[in-house]
Design an enzyme around this catalytic site. Structure first.
Site, PDB file in Angstrom:
ATOM      1  N   GLY A  60       2.352  54.123 -37.675  1.00  0.00           N
ATOM      2  CA  GLY A  60       3.558  54.137 -38.531  1.00  0.00           C
ATOM      3  C   GLY A  60       3.441  55.211 -39.609  1.00  0.00           C
ATOM      4  O   GLY A  60       4.403  55.951 -39.870  1.00  0.00           O
ATOM      5  N   HIS A  61       2.255  55.334 -40.228  1.00  0.00           N
ATOM      6  CA  HIS A  61       2.062  56.383 -41.242  1.00  0.00           C
ATOM      7  C   HIS A  61       2.088  57.763 -40.592  1.00  0.00           C
ATOM      8  O   HIS A  61       2.647  58.712 -41.147  1.00  0.00           O
ATOM      9  CB  HIS A  61       0.697  56.220 -41.926  1.00  0.00           C
ATOM     10  CG  HIS A  61       0.513  54.922 -42.661  1.00  0.00           C
ATOM     11  ND1 HIS A  61      -0.369  53.954 -42.255  1.00  0.00           N
ATOM     12  CD2 HIS A  61       1.100  54.451 -43.784  1.00  0.00           C
ATOM     13  CE1 HIS A  61      -0.341  52.946 -43.098  1.00  0.00           C
ATOM     14  NE2 HIS A  61       0.553  53.207 -44.030  1.00  0.00           N
ATOM     15  N   GLN A  77       1.186  47.421 -58.251  1.00  0.00           N
ATOM     16  CA  GLN A  77       2.282  46.885 -57.436  1.00  0.00           C
ATOM     17  C   GLN A  77       1.914  45.602 -56.696  1.00  0.00           C
ATOM     18  O   GLN A  77       2.717  45.072 -55.936  1.00  0.00           O
ATOM     19  CB  GLN A  77       2.804  47.946 -56.471  1.00  0.00           C
ATOM     20  CG  GLN A  77       1.886  48.288 -55.303  1.00  0.00           C
ATOM     21  CD  GLN A  77       2.468  49.396 -54.456  1.00  0.00           C
ATOM     22  OE1 GLN A  77       2.485  50.556 -54.843  1.00  0.00           O
ATOM     23  NE2 GLN A  77       2.976  49.047 -53.272  1.00  0.00           N
ATOM     24  N   GLN A  94      12.147  48.905 -50.401  1.00  0.00           N
ATOM     25  CA  GLN A  94      11.363  49.915 -51.125  1.00  0.00           C
ATOM     26  C   GLN A  94      12.066  51.273 -51.055  1.00  0.00           C
ATOM     27  O   GLN A  94      12.182  51.982 -52.054  1.00  0.00           O
ATOM     28  CB  GLN A  94       9.962  50.014 -50.514  1.00  0.00           C
ATOM     29  CG  GLN A  94       9.182  51.228 -50.992  1.00  0.00           C
ATOM     30  CD  GLN A  94       7.725  51.184 -50.579  1.00  0.00           C
ATOM     31  OE1 GLN A  94       6.921  50.506 -51.216  1.00  0.00           O
ATOM     32  NE2 GLN A  94       7.358  51.912 -49.540  1.00  0.00           N
ATOM     33  N   SER A 146       1.888  47.223 -39.404  1.00  0.00           N
ATOM     34  CA  SER A 146       1.618  46.986 -40.817  1.00  0.00           C
ATOM     35  C   SER A 146       0.124  46.772 -40.995  1.00  0.00           C
ATOM     36  O   SER A 146      -0.525  46.139 -40.140  1.00  0.00           O
ATOM     37  CB  SER A 146       2.363  45.728 -41.287  1.00  0.00           C
ATOM     38  OG  SER A 146       1.834  45.297 -42.522  1.00  0.00           O
ATOM     39  N   SER A 147      -0.389  47.268 -42.108  1.00  0.00           N
ATOM     40  CA  SER A 147      -1.827  47.074 -42.386  1.00  0.00           C
ATOM     41  C   SER A 147      -2.145  45.592 -42.527  1.00  0.00           C
ATOM     42  O   SER A 147      -3.277  45.168 -42.280  1.00  0.00           O
ATOM     43  CB  SER A 147      -2.219  47.802 -43.671  1.00  0.00           C
ATOM     44  OG  SER A 147      -1.921  49.164 -43.530  1.00  0.00           O
ATOM     45  N   ARG A 148      -1.162  44.797 -42.920  1.00  0.00           N
ATOM     46  CA  ARG A 148      -1.428  43.364 -43.131  1.00  0.00           C
ATOM     47  C   ARG A 148      -1.433  42.571 -41.816  1.00  0.00           C
ATOM     48  O   ARG A 148      -1.808  41.397 -41.826  1.00  0.00           O
ATOM     49  CB  ARG A 148      -0.413  42.767 -44.112  1.00  0.00           C
ATOM     50  CG  ARG A 148      -0.609  43.268 -45.552  1.00  0.00           C
ATOM     51  CD  ARG A 148       0.322  42.578 -46.517  1.00  0.00           C
ATOM     52  NE  ARG A 148       0.073  42.918 -47.916  1.00  0.00           N
ATOM     53  CZ  ARG A 148       0.623  43.943 -48.570  1.00  0.00           C
ATOM     54  NH1 ARG A 148       1.467  44.742 -47.944  1.00  0.00           N
ATOM     55  NH2 ARG A 148       0.342  44.169 -49.843  1.00  0.00           N
TER      56      ARG A 148
HETATM   57  O1  PAF Z   1       4.595  51.722 -48.974  1.00  0.00           O
HETATM   58  C1  PAF Z   1       3.486  51.881 -49.537  1.00  0.00           C
HETATM   59  O2  PAF Z   1       2.448  52.039 -48.889  1.00  0.00           O
HETATM   60  C2  PAF Z   1       3.410  51.897 -51.050  1.00  0.00           C
HETATM   61  O3  PAF Z   1       4.306  50.996 -51.601  1.00  0.00           O
HETATM   62  C3  PAF Z   1       3.609  53.308 -51.651  1.00  0.00           C
HETATM   63  C4  PAF Z   1       4.986  53.853 -51.388  1.00  0.00           C
HETATM   64  C5  PAF Z   1       2.553  54.249 -51.086  1.00  0.00           C
HETATM   65  C6  PAF Z   1       3.417  53.241 -53.180  1.00  0.00           C
HETATM   66  O4  PAF Z   1       2.155  52.770 -53.509  1.00  0.00           O
END
Ligand code: PAF
Length: 290
Positions: free
Chosen positions: A36-37, A62, A156, A188-190
């Site tokens: 995904g990244h 966060q 987000q 997702s990492s989770r």
């Molecule tokens: O989506 C994320 O991984 C985080 O919320 C981000 C945008 C890198 C901010 O820490």
């Protein structure tokens, strides 16, 4: 790929690229890089970036729960390899002190308003303040032409767009479609917190969102009943649902005449909190009864 931990060194590299007239993209991440990244990096290139800066920073401000921050996977060596393999020019992996020089009792922060109040904002107090603060710090630091975010975190992305518009930042914000496993589970990492049995169940969340989007696109769709029905079904399967809601594309409660809509959900499965969404379109002129 060059790796930077230091703000001044990253700034010097960026000055050289800008002086050469190169288009720079920022891909902010918290690491534990997955496909995904990596698609965010591909999207940066597709949008004409000549230099791609990826940040890896597990942002303490966060996280609404200390245990979530403590166990968030930190895998910088593997991340660096994966980012290098996908052609990233600069990896910025700062220590907490570089991003928060005066400590975490912040002297200033960014507080997103309307876009941040419901949904994740209801269930993760302070999350969007911390996220927006670190994103604005990264944008100030890198001053990219564009910044790339995944649409899995739909709210987000909406919050980032709203803050960038409000603060008149000269950066293009680009959203990239969610990348999914073959069975539909959003990457997702989770997801690694899921047990094998929970992992088998997890795609049911996206299935429910897809079904709800189909139902919600019908004329006279009874939104509230559809939401309640899917909450009940997911809970019966073993999810603990925080929200399952229809919204318009700007995340306000849908009104007649809003054609672009989205259904979003957050639900716990064991120790994993999953979020996902499904955008859809309602034909103009269709009525609805909220
Ligand atoms: O989506 C994320 O991984 C985080 O919320 C981000 C945008 C890198 C901010 O820490």
């Amino acid at each position: 790929m060059r790796q930077f931990n230091d703000v001044a060194e990253l700034r010097a590299a960026l000055r050289a690229w800008r002086a050469a007239g190169e288009r720079v993209a920022l891909v902010p991440t918290m690491g534990n890089i997955h496909e995904g990244h990596l698609r965010l990096i591909d999207a940066a290139r597709a949008h004409g970036a000549q230099r791609v800066v990826a940040s890896v920073f597990v942002n303490p401000t966060q996280f609404d729960r200390p245990d979530d921050f403590a166990r968030y996977p930190r895998t910088l060596a593997q991340d660096a390899q994966a980012l290098h393999g996908r052609g990233v020019d600069a990896l910025f992996a700062p220590p907490v002190e570089a991003m928060y020089p005066d400590g975490l009792d912040l002297g200033a922060f960014v507080e997103p308003t309307h876009s941040a109040q419901s949904l994740e904002g209801e269930f993760r107090p302070g999350h969007f303040r911390g996220m927006a603060t670190v994103v604005i710090k990264l944008l100030n630091l890198v001053q990219p032409d564009c910044a790339i975010f995944g649409e899995k975190d739909y709210q987000q992305l909406a919050v980032v767009r709203a803050v960038v518009r409000e603060l008149l930042l000269p950066v293009q914000i680009i959203g990239v479609p969610t990348v999914r496993e073959a069975d539909g589970l959003a990457l997702s990492s989770r997801n690694q917190y899921l047990t094998p049995a929970e992992r088998d169940l997890a795609p049911r969340l996206f299935e429910a969102l897809q079904t709800a989007a189909g139902e919600g696109a019908e004329p006279l769709a009874p939104w509230a009943q559809i939401e309640a029905h899917h909450v009940d079904r997911l809970e019966a399967l073993g999810f603990r649902v925080e929200y399952f809601r229809f919204r318009n594309a700007q995340l306000a409660p849908p009104a007649p005449g809003d054609c672009r809509r989205v259904v979003l959900a957050a639900a716990w499965l064991g120790k994993a909190r999953l979020i996902d969404n499904q955008p859809f379109v309602v034909s103009p002129g269709q009525d609805d009864r909220g």
